[in-house]
Design an enzyme around this catalytic site. Structure first.
Site, PDB file in Angstrom:
ATOM      1  N   HIS A 149       0.807  -1.229   0.000  1.00 52.85           N
ATOM      2  CA  HIS A 149       0.000   0.000   0.000  1.00 52.85           C
ATOM      3  C   HIS A 149       0.841   1.281   0.000  1.00 52.85           C
ATOM      4  O   HIS A 149       0.529   2.242   0.725  1.00 52.85           O
ATOM      5  CB  HIS A 149      -0.968  -0.007   1.185  1.00 52.85           C
ATOM      6  CG  HIS A 149      -2.007  -1.107   1.105  1.00 52.85           C
ATOM      7  ND1 HIS A 149      -2.413  -1.684  -0.078  1.00 52.85           N
ATOM      8  CD2 HIS A 149      -2.737  -1.740   2.082  1.00 52.85           C
ATOM      9  CE1 HIS A 149      -3.338  -2.602   0.165  1.00 52.85           C
ATOM     10  NE2 HIS A 149      -3.540  -2.657   1.460  1.00 52.85           N
ATOM     11  N   HIS A 223      -9.729   2.024   0.200  1.00 54.94           N
ATOM     12  CA  HIS A 223      -9.678   0.908   1.147  1.00 54.94           C
ATOM     13  C   HIS A 223     -10.795   0.945   2.192  1.00 54.94           C
ATOM     14  O   HIS A 223     -10.575   0.607   3.361  1.00 54.94           O
ATOM     15  CB  HIS A 223      -8.311   0.904   1.835  1.00 54.94           C
ATOM     16  CG  HIS A 223      -7.821  -0.456   2.216  1.00 54.94           C
ATOM     17  ND1 HIS A 223      -8.501  -1.275   3.073  1.00 54.94           N
ATOM     18  CD2 HIS A 223      -6.714  -1.139   1.848  1.00 54.94           C
ATOM     19  CE1 HIS A 223      -7.825  -2.400   3.235  1.00 54.94           C
ATOM     20  NE2 HIS A 223      -6.732  -2.348   2.488  1.00 54.94           N
ATOM     21  N   GLU A 362     -11.455  -3.700  -3.257  1.00 50.47           N
ATOM     22  CA  GLU A 362     -10.496  -2.695  -3.716  1.00 50.47           C
ATOM     23  C   GLU A 362     -10.244  -2.902  -5.207  1.00 50.47           C
ATOM     24  O   GLU A 362      -9.659  -3.899  -5.606  1.00 50.47           O
ATOM     25  CB  GLU A 362      -9.184  -2.833  -2.945  1.00 50.47           C
ATOM     26  CG  GLU A 362      -9.347  -2.734  -1.446  1.00 50.47           C
ATOM     27  CD  GLU A 362      -8.242  -3.473  -0.704  1.00 50.47           C
ATOM     28  OE1 GLU A 362      -7.068  -3.115  -0.840  1.00 50.47           O
ATOM     29  OE2 GLU A 362      -8.560  -4.439   0.000  1.00 50.47           O
TER      30      GLU A 362
HETATM   31  C1  BGC Z   1      -4.637  -6.608   1.738  1.00 45.41           C
HETATM   32  C2  BGC Z   1      -4.581  -7.357   3.047  1.00 45.41           C
HETATM   33  C3  BGC Z   1      -4.181  -6.402   4.119  1.00 45.41           C
HETATM   34  C4  BGC Z   1      -5.157  -5.260   4.152  1.00 45.41           C
HETATM   35  C5  BGC Z   1      -4.782  -4.209   5.164  1.00 45.41           C
HETATM   36  C6  BGC Z   1      -5.620  -5.506   1.861  1.00 45.41           C
HETATM   37  O1  BGC Z   1      -5.628  -4.761   0.688  1.00 45.41           O
HETATM   38  O2  BGC Z   1      -4.952  -7.451   0.670  1.00 45.41           O
HETATM   39  O3  BGC Z   1      -3.670  -8.433   2.981  1.00 45.41           O
HETATM   40  O4  BGC Z   1      -4.121  -7.032   5.368  1.00 45.41           O
HETATM   41  O5  BGC Z   1      -5.211  -4.647   2.903  1.00 45.41           O
HETATM   42  O6  BGC Z   1      -3.490  -3.833   4.981  1.00 45.41           O
END
Ligand code: BGC
Length: 397
Positions: A149, A223, A362
Site C-alpha cells: 500500500h 480501502h 479494492e
Molecule cells: C490486503 C490485506 C491487508 C489489508 C490491510 C488488503 O488490501 O490485501 O492483505 O491485510 O489490505 O493492509
C-alpha cells in the site's frame, strides 16, 4: 490501466470546468432508479469543518457530502479517508456502513487503512523491489519482506489539497497530491488527482488521475471496509456476494501472486453466483488458509473497453436489505474479509472490530504487477495520463 495521452485537463481544479460532469450525467442515465427507502431530503450539499491537526500542527478538514436521497459521505483530506458512509436500509433507517474512527487521533494511531486512498501502489510488491528500464528500485518493507500500500508513508498518510464542488452531476471533493521523485523509493514526481462525487443516483464515484515525469508503477485504490448491516454490529459472513470474476490470482505464503490465473470454478472462491461470504470461508482450501480467509485479487471478467466502468461485484445484506454494487474500469478487484481484524481495534462509538467485521472490494491492477510482466502493466510513462473510475452504488432490496 487506461492511459490517455492528453493530460491537458489534469489538475485544472476548477469545478465548473470539471471534465467528468458530462460523463457522470451520461453514466447516471445508464443505471435504473434506486430502490432506496429513505425519503428524499432535498439537502444536497457539502460542508467543511476542522478535523483537528497533525502532530506537526498541519490542519486537517472534514467534509460532509450529502445527496438529495439522504445519503451522507464524510471524508477528510488526511489520506482522503472516507470516515463514514451513512446509507438507509430497506425501512429508511440510516446507518454508517464504513468502519473507522470517531476522530483524527484514531486514524493517526493504528489503522488498517480504514477508508483511505491507497498509493502509489495498492497491495504488495514482493521483497519491496522492482526493476524498471534496467534500474532496480528498493521500497520500504512494511509487510514482512514486502512493501504494501505505498510504503511507510503512503497516500493514506498525507494531507491532500481539497477543493469542493457541486454541479448538477453531483457533489464532492477534488483531492490532489504530488508525490515527490524518490518518495517511498518510487521514481518520478507523480501528480495525483482523486475526485469523489456523490450523485443523486446514490453512487459514490471515484475518479483517479495521475501524470508523472519519470516512468513509475502506479496502482491507486480505495480501502473502505464495508459492513452493510452497520459498522461494528456484526461480522459480514451472512452478506451475499456475487463477483463477476471467473478467475483469480493465487498467492504464495507471503500473499504474493504466483503468476497463475486460476479458474474459480470448483473452488470456494467461486462467487459467480451470489453466495454468502461465510458459506465456505473456513473450507480446507490452501488459498483460504494462506489468506486467513478471503484476501485475493479477482480478475474482472468484462474488462472495461473504454472509460465506462463494468459491474464487478454486488453485495447484499439480507437483514437490512442494503445492496452495494461495484463498477470499475480496473482489471482486478481485491476481495478482503478483514481477516487481520482481531478485536484489538476499537473504532467508532466504542465498537470493537473483530475478525470479518468488514469487507473490502479494492478495485485495482493485480498485486506485484511490476514483477509480473505477464500481468497488465502498471507502468505510467511521462506524457501518459493514468485514468480510472470506480463506482460504489448503493440501493436496497
Ligand atoms: C490486503 C490485506 C491487508 C489489508 C490491510 C488488503 O488490501 O490485501 O492483505 O491485510 O489490505 O493492509
Amino acid at each position: 490501466m487506461m492511459v490517455n495521452v492528453s493530460n491537458a485537463h489534469l489538475m485544472e481544479g476548477d469545478s465548473m470546468k470539471h471534465p467528468l460532469a458530462l460523463a457522470v450525467v451520461l453514466l447516471a442515465s445508464l443505471f435504473p432508479r434506486t430502490g432506496l427507502a429513505a425519503s428524499p431530503t432535498g439537502k444536497q450539499g457539502i460542508k467543511k469543518k476542522s478535523f483537528g491537526t497533525l502532530p506537526d500542527g498541519t490542519p486537517v478538514d472534514l467534509y460532509t457530502v450529502t445527496n438529495s436521497q439522504g445519503i451522507e459521505i464524510r471524508a477528510t483530506n488526511y489520506g482522503g479517508i472516507v470516515v463514514s458512509l451513512r446509507v438507509p436500509d430497506k425501512k429508511g433507517n440510516l446507518d454508517d456502513i464504513a468502519l473507522g474512527f470517531d476522530d483524527l487521533k484514531g486514524y493517526l494511531a493504528n489503522t488498517p487503512y480504514f477508508g483511505a486512498i491507497i498509493g502509489r501502489y495498492g497491495n504488495r510488491i514482493a521483497n519491496g523491489k522492482f526493476t524498471l528500464d534496467g534500474k532496480e528500485y528498493s521500497l520500504a518493507k512494511n509487510n514482512g519482506p514486502n512493501s504494501i500500500h505505498g510504503g511507510l508513508n503512503g497516500f493514506n498518510k498525507v494531507v491532500w489539497h481539497a477543493e469542493q464542488f457541486q454541479t448538477s452531476a453531483g457533489v464532492g471533493l477534488i483531492l490532489t497530491y504530488t508525490s515527490k521523485d524518490g518518495e517511498e523509493g518510487y521514481p518520478g514526481n507523480l501528480k495525483t488527482k482523486v475526485t469523489y462525487t456523490l450523485t443523486d443516483k446514490n453512487e459514490w464515484i471515484i475518479d483517479y488521475e495521475a501524470v508523472t515525469d519519470k516512468a513509475t508503477p502506479v496502482n491507486l485504490t480505495e480501502h473502505t471496509y464495508f459492513n452493510l448491516a452497520g459498522e461494528g454490529t456484526s461480522d459480514v459472513l451472512r452478506h451475499e456476494m456475487q463477483l463477476k470474476a471467473s478467475r483469480f490470482t493465487p498467492v504464495d505464503q507471503k500473499l504474493i501472486p504466483t503468476g497463475e490465473l486460476r479458474a474459480v470454478k470448483g473452488t470456494p472462491l467461486d462467487f459467480t453466483q451470489s453466495t454468502a461470504i461465510g458459506a465456505r470461508i473456513d473450507s480446507d482450501y490452501e488459498q483460504l488458509r494462506l489468506g486467513h480467509g478471503y484476501d485475493h485479487n479477482f480478475v474482472v471478467d468484462a474488462a472495461a473497453k473504454n472509460s465506462d466502468p463494468v459491474l464487478a461485484a454486488r453485495v447484499k445484506d439480507p437483514t437490512s436489505g442494503r445492496v452495494l454494487e461495484v463498477y470499475t474500469t480496473q482489471p482486478g478487484i481485491q476481495f478482503y474479509t478483514g481477516n487481520f481484524l482481531d478485536g484489538t481495534i476499537t473504532g467508532k462509538k466504542g465498537h470493537v472490530y473483530k475478525q470479518h467485521y468488514g469487507f473490502c472490494l479494492e478495485t485495482q491492477h493485480f498485486p506485484d504487477s511490476p514483477n509480473h510482466p505477464e500481468f497488465p502493466t502498471t507502468i505510467l510513462k511521462p506524457g501518459q495520463t493514468y485514468q480510472s473510475r470506480t463506482i460504489y452504488k448503493m440501493s436496497v432490496e
